[in-house]
Design a protein around this motif. Structure first.
Motif, PDB file in Angstrom:
ATOM      1  N   LEU A 195      69.462  24.247  54.360  1.00 55.94           N
ATOM      2  CA  LEU A 195      68.140  24.327  53.750  1.00 55.94           C
ATOM      3  C   LEU A 195      68.233  24.230  52.226  1.00 55.94           C
ATOM      4  O   LEU A 195      67.411  23.563  51.585  1.00 55.94           O
ATOM      5  N   GLN A 196      69.217  24.888  51.644  1.00 63.68           N
ATOM      6  CA  GLN A 196      69.391  24.849  50.190  1.00 63.68           C
ATOM      7  C   GLN A 196      69.646  23.422  49.710  1.00 63.68           C
ATOM      8  O   GLN A 196      69.069  22.976  48.714  1.00 63.68           O
ATOM      9  N   THR A 197      70.500  22.695  50.421  1.00 64.99           N
ATOM     10  CA  THR A 197      70.797  21.321  50.016  1.00 64.99           C
ATOM     11  C   THR A 197      69.612  20.388  50.270  1.00 64.99           C
ATOM     12  O   THR A 197      69.583  19.273  49.746  1.00 64.99           O
ATOM     13  N   SER A 198      68.632  20.855  51.043  1.00 59.25           N
ATOM     14  CA  SER A 198      67.408  20.086  51.248  1.00 59.25           C
ATOM     15  C   SER A 198      66.392  20.340  50.143  1.00 59.25           C
ATOM     16  O   SER A 198      65.308  19.745  50.163  1.00 59.25           O
ATOM     17  N   GLY A 199      66.723  21.228  49.219  1.00 61.27           N
ATOM     18  CA  GLY A 199      65.842  21.486  48.085  1.00 61.27           C
ATOM     19  C   GLY A 199      65.115  22.811  48.121  1.00 61.27           C
ATOM     20  O   GLY A 199      64.331  23.110  47.218  1.00 61.27           O
ATOM     21  N   TYR A 200      65.369  23.624  49.155  1.00 59.54           N
ATOM     22  CA  TYR A 200      64.727  24.923  49.243  1.00 59.54           C
ATOM     23  C   TYR A 200      65.488  25.973  48.441  1.00 59.54           C
ATOM     24  O   TYR A 200      66.678  25.822  48.150  1.00 59.54           O
ATOM     25  N   VAL A 243      62.564  30.201  51.062  1.00 59.80           N
ATOM     26  CA  VAL A 243      62.704  30.386  52.506  1.00 59.80           C
ATOM     27  C   VAL A 243      63.651  31.539  52.806  1.00 59.80           C
ATOM     28  O   VAL A 243      64.716  31.667  52.181  1.00 59.80           O
ATOM     29  N   LEU A 244      63.287  32.347  53.787  1.00 55.45           N
ATOM     30  CA  LEU A 244      64.090  33.475  54.243  1.00 55.45           C
ATOM     31  C   LEU A 244      64.721  33.094  55.583  1.00 55.45           C
ATOM     32  O   LEU A 244      64.021  32.805  56.553  1.00 55.45           O
ATOM     33  N   ASP A 245      66.063  33.078  55.630  1.00 56.15           N
ATOM     34  CA  ASP A 245      66.820  32.747  56.843  1.00 56.15           C
ATOM     35  C   ASP A 245      67.270  34.059  57.479  1.00 56.15           C
ATOM     36  O   ASP A 245      68.166  34.736  56.972  1.00 56.15           O
ATOM     37  N   TYR A 273      81.573  30.673  52.466  1.00 49.66           N
ATOM     38  CA  TYR A 273      81.253  29.343  52.994  1.00 49.66           C
ATOM     39  C   TYR A 273      80.525  28.499  51.955  1.00 49.66           C
ATOM     40  O   TYR A 273      80.916  27.352  51.684  1.00 49.66           O
ATOM     41  N   VAL A 274      79.482  29.045  51.348  1.00 52.79           N
ATOM     42  CA  VAL A 274      78.715  28.247  50.399  1.00 52.79           C
ATOM     43  C   VAL A 274      79.498  28.022  49.112  1.00 52.79           C
ATOM     44  O   VAL A 274      79.336  26.990  48.455  1.00 52.79           O
TER      45      VAL A 274
END
Length: 255
Positions: free
Chosen positions: A66-71, A52-54, A89-90
């Motif tokens: 989104l990353q923690t959702s598995g993307y 996914v591109l944010d 932040y991350v």
């Protein structure tokens, strides 16, 4: 051309403004409606582990969600300072001992000149496309970044945004443009994308379903919100708004 306001926005924030930016969506007074929007977008996205591109990622909070959702997420922002903040932040959020979900990657780049070619399953403009001065060039660049069959989702303010943001424009010199659905569709179709749907925003529906509860009650509101007619009222109002600021779903054709 991008205004200098976009490049220097995060440098110009006060400590209070920066804390707000770093703690979204929880820090936002409108957090309930923001989370409703995000829930809708996550319901439409292809399932993880899609890439996914944010777009217009700011401090990276959505990229991290989104990353923690598995993307597998890449966040892009014009401002190098935003990318620095997002990476910090991350790094803080991905503490040792937590479940290893990886971290998003971040890139400082104009959306109109993305260095990607057929790499992403989905791309999101969440509250960001109206900051871009040329939506036609931006969406064309995103279309190139999508894989065949990849989807672009936009959830952004529609008509009235420029007028409502006059104080922000004056203070920071940023772009705050009206970005109605028709303009987004036209840019997407010019880039070769197929319009799949324009959907009512969940926060628009939520405002009708839940927002009245905390307002001072009137006899009219009591009668209307306890009547089956409220369903018709909510539907008509949300449908009218859908054509202005709805969620636009577009797809790159299959090869």
């Amino acid at each position: 051309m991008e205004s200098s306001g976009e490049l220097g926005y995060f440098d110009a924030l006060t400590d209070v403004g920066l804390r707000h930016a770093l703690n979204k969506p929880w820090s936002d007074p409108d957090r309930g409606r923001m989370l409703q929007q995000l829930g809708a977008l996550m319901s439409i996205l292809p399932p993880p582990p899609a890439r996914v591109l944010d777009l217009g990622c700011g401090t990276g909070w959505l990229s991290w969600m989104l990353q923690t959702s598995g993307y597998d997420v890449a966040g892009v922002d014009l401002a190098p300072r935003a990318v620095e903040l997002a990476e910090a932040y991350v790094a803080q959020m991905a503490m040792p001992g937590h479940i290893d979900v990886g971290v998003p990657t971040f890139l400082a780049s104009p959306v109109e000149a993305l260095p990607f070619d057929s790499e992403f399953d989905a791309a999101i403009f969440f509250d960001s496309l109206h900051h871009v001065p040329d939506e036609v060039a931006a969406i064309a660049s995103v279309a190139r970044a999508l894989k065949p069959g990849g989807v672009l989702l936009t959830s952004v303010p529609g008509r009235g945004q420029a007028a409502a943001s006059a104080a922000v424009i004056e203070e920071f010199g940023v772009n705050e443009r009206d970005m109605p659905v028709g303009r987004i569709r036209k840019a997407g179709e010019a880039a070769g994308l197929i319009h799949v749907a324009t959907l009512s925003r969940a926060d628009e529906l939520g405002a009708h379903l839940y927002g009245w509860v905390t307002k001072p009650p009137t006899l009219r509101s009591r009668l209307l919100n306890r009547s089956p007619l409220r369903v018709v009222k909510h539907f008509i109002t949300s449908e009218a708004r859908r054509l202005d600021n709805g969620i636009v779903v577009m797809r790159r054709p299959e090869a």
